[in-house]
Structure formats: C-alpha cells, structure tokens
Design an enzyme around this catalytic site. Structure first.
Site, mmCIF file in Angstrom:
data_model
loop_
_atom_site.group_PDB
_atom_site.id
_atom_site.type_symbol
_atom_site.label_atom_id
_atom_site.label_comp_id
_atom_site.label_asym_id
_atom_site.label_seq_id
_atom_site.Cartn_x
_atom_site.Cartn_y
_atom_site.Cartn_z
ATOM 1 N N CYS A 1 -66.151 56.598 -16.174
ATOM 2 C CA CYS A 1 -65.902 57.591 -15.110
ATOM 3 C C CYS A 1 -64.461 58.089 -15.162
ATOM 4 C CB CYS A 1 -66.211 57.003 -13.736
ATOM 5 S SG CYS A 1 -67.953 56.591 -13.509
ATOM 6 N N THR A 2 -63.528 57.195 -15.411
ATOM 7 C CA THR A 2 -62.132 57.608 -15.528
ATOM 8 C C THR A 2 -61.967 58.569 -16.696
ATOM 9 O OG1 THR A 2 -61.333 55.554 -14.515
ATOM 10 C CG2 THR A 2 -59.754 56.798 -15.866
#
Length: 159
Positions: free
Chosen positions: A51-52
C-alpha cells in the site's frame, strides 16, 4: 458468512458516499463528480508495504491523478487517525478516506471488502461525471496494482 458481491463493472452506477479524510473533512463522491472525474483507489492497510508503494506512486506522480478534470480519492477501512499519521509520515497531500464505520460499508458497496480480514481488496474505479464506472481494476491481497492504464482511461472519458 454471506459472500461479498462482485466488484462493480464498467457501466455500473458508482454508489455515492461521504467519508472523512485524514484531516477530518467530509468528502462526498457526488459533489466531486459534479465537477470532475474521480479515481477511487481502495487500499487494504495504512503503513503496509504494498500500500505504501502504491500511494507513493500516486504522490510521486500526483499530476496524473489530480488535475482540473480528475481527483483521486484513496479509501481504506483504517481509522481517520491512522490515515492522518500515515499521510504525515509519507507526505500524502491527497484525500485518504476512512471507511472505518460502519466498517467497510463503502468497500462492500463497491464489491471489494474482504469479509475474512475486514480490509478492502485493491480495487480501483474511475468514476465519470455521469456517476458511472468508466474503468476498473481489482487486485487481491499481495498483488500490487498497475496504475499505467489510468491516464488513457481518463483521456477516453474526455473523448
């Protein structure tokens, strides 16, 4: 346990929603689509590796996702406070919306809530000014998404 509905498909009406961003401001999809196209990006977990990387891609190429005719909205089941801490650390200056309560209601409406773990799948939906899904991509847990098709999908809306 009831199975989750299938993800929205191209041509489907995008369910409207109002959620709070990382700064506590309410963001309503229909208010945005009255003015521009919107890319709704569901992500499973703040602070997680994939997600980052995905949101870093948006941050690092923000001109592809926030224009006079396009707005990106990122949505997770994380609390507003988690989204705020993550946004501050990573320098995310685009809306990170909290779908925490009722838990996953918007992700469920879009057919991307993983009922087994309470997080969303990696669903991406381009919603046109007409409120319909114009393009979509859904990836499962652990499968990073490829955002490269979004610019051409947006250009196709401009026709």
């Amino acid at each position: 346990m009831t199975p989750a509905p299938s993800p929205l498909a191209v041509g489907d009406v995008a369910p409207d929603f109002s959620l709070r961003d990382q700064n506590g401001a309410e963001v309503t999809l229909s208010e945005l689509t009255a003015q521009k196209n919107v890319v709704v990006v569901f992500y499973p977990w703040a602070f997680s590796g994939i997600c980052t990387g995905e949101l870093d891609e948006i941050r690092d190429h923000l001109e592809r996702y926030v224009t006079d005719d396009l707005q990106v909205l990122c949505v997770s089941c994380d609390a507003v406070f988690s989204n705020r801490a993550w946004a501050d650390i990573q320098g995310y200056f685009f809306p990170l919306l909290s779908d925490a309560w009722p838990h996953g209601e918007v992700a469920r409406a879009y057919g991307v809530l993983n009922e087994a773990n309470g997080a969303s799948l990696r669903g991406t939906f381009l919603v046109g000014r007409d409120g319909r899904v114009a393009w979509t991509l859904v990836n499962g847990p652990g499968e990073p998404r490829d955002f490269t098709a979004i610019p051409s999908a947006v250009a196709a809306l401009a026709g």
